[in-house]
Design a protein around this motif. Sequence first.
Motif: not given
Length: 654
Positions: A170-175, A217-221, A230-234
Amino acid sequence: MRRSADIDALQQVLCAALGSRAPVCSLARIGRDAGAFAALDPAVLERPTLVGGGSPHNPTNPAPAAHAVDELVGRAEGLGVDQILVPGVRRSDDTGALRAAGFAPVAAGSECVVRLTGEVDDVLRERVGAERLGDLRRHHEEAAHEVTWESIPLSELDGKPWARDAFVELHRRQAERDGGHGNLYNADALDALTQGELAERTEMFVRRGGNTVVQAGLMTTSHNGRGIYCLTQAIDHDAPVARPGLSDASVYRLYLHARDSGLDWVHLGRGDADRMRCLGADLFIPLDHWLRAPGLAIPEEEGEQALSDFAAPPVTTVPVPGPARFRHVPRFDQIDLSSNTNPFLGADGSYPELDTAELARTYLSTVAKLPGHDGLDALSADHLLFSSGAVDGVLLLLSALASPGEGVCVTPPTFPLYDHFARVLRLPVTEVPLCGENLSRLDTERILAADPRVTILCDPNNPAGTRLDPAQIHTLLARGRGLVVIDEAYVEFSEKPSYAGLVAQHENLIVLRTLSKAWGLAGARCGIVLAQPGIVEALRRVQVPFGFTNASQRAVRDRLTNSRPVLDSIRRLRAERDRLAEALADHPAVDRVFPSETNFLLVRFHKYERVVAQLDAAGILVAAIGRVVPDTCRITIGDRRANDALLEALSSAL
């Protein structure tokens, strides 16, 4: 992120994404701010650049201290790189070391934070209004029927290769959609994050429709354990279940996840401010990228807000008191051990938020839509100060802008605390009574002859209820040497324009507003001072910090955001005012009803003392002000039942 270990971990992720031992690439490679960099010099986009700090994307980088800048410059020299970027630094940080080392700021928008001060729906209703909350809930409910939500700790990702593969794809396609740039979360980057310092605090969230992952996506406490980044989402926009509202639905779901986890905030990263406001963001922190490049000119540093020439001499020698000096320095993602409070008794153990810039913007944008408020869009948060009711604003401005011996002019009959505060502060008071049948004319020549430091006008007037002549007020603004203060506590009930939109045009104009009257928030104690920024800065220097509580801020934001009931109530009140005024005018106990553009009526009675006694006996409280305006009472407009009870009691007084 504010901890150096976290920034180092993100730099390792960046290196993995670039396939390099050092974070060196072209600015075009990371792409997001290409336009801003190209505006400086097109060559900077393609020049090899050492990226200092962590990811150029969502988490921000603390401004490096002098020794860290020296190390960064030395590292660039060792790599043979002429260009260095320190991305996403808060404008409130101390950036002196960067500037001294030849770095120049490039505006990077703002990071956007949603503070969860209560249950999610309550918070969003307060921030975005009931209608928009309904939209978010609908998107969430529709998405919940079609896609699942799952959060996966990175420590468990090896057992779910489908999630890892979908995230990378998903991140490849977003790029690709973004022109082939900016994919900082490829497979190598994800592996580096999984093996690094942040792994135990980071989760992947995925949404699936059947066996197809449509969002990842990624989320970090945060290191203080109070919120998530919220680091990223695609999103797979080609998937049939990826309806247009999926992104909003997922943000709403992220809030629920954070709240269920006992967290206080969600960091959404950078983005369009208006869109982020529609998602509930209430903290916007301006950012700059700091770039050192050959031939790049360094703009002069902006100084602090200059004080107004109207500031009293003692005020010019003192700073804004205590922590209020740092009101624009966000602390949500720090461990605060500076306040000497009790950490074991919940949120009320923390001091109120001092950064009210976003609430000021909400006030200005809401009030600007009201009739008679043209020009308000020229004001910014720097033109506004919240006070503990408008009356507190009077005390602040007299303290900050007048010195003992400098005169204050009041125009009786008027609100008595103007005179009271002036005398308490040892300021000589000149009274220039209102003139005319309706107590609506100023004796401008007497006021100008008195040459007061401050003239305080109540418009609409309390207790008369009438409006002053605008031409006379403009005369005072143009010809007077002192400040003109207009208290507009009742202006929302008037059909004539406010003076608030003129604040940007006049150095000597101050407008006071309140949410105690038309807005129905007397208990929240929220006053507003509108003035030139240099005057506002002077008032801050005498204001007690933390006077505007978090509970009051939430109540104010909710009322401003959900203003339709307020506007409806004003229309109802005007109608009831006119009905009562007509009934009183025909009543045999009444000598005269003054015209009113407020939520009260000034009424003169034939048998004043008997009327007052009869109303008291009937359990009806009015403001008996016969000593100020002979034989009169000021009567607040109640609901129909209360007003009919008043009329009945008056009949008994005959």
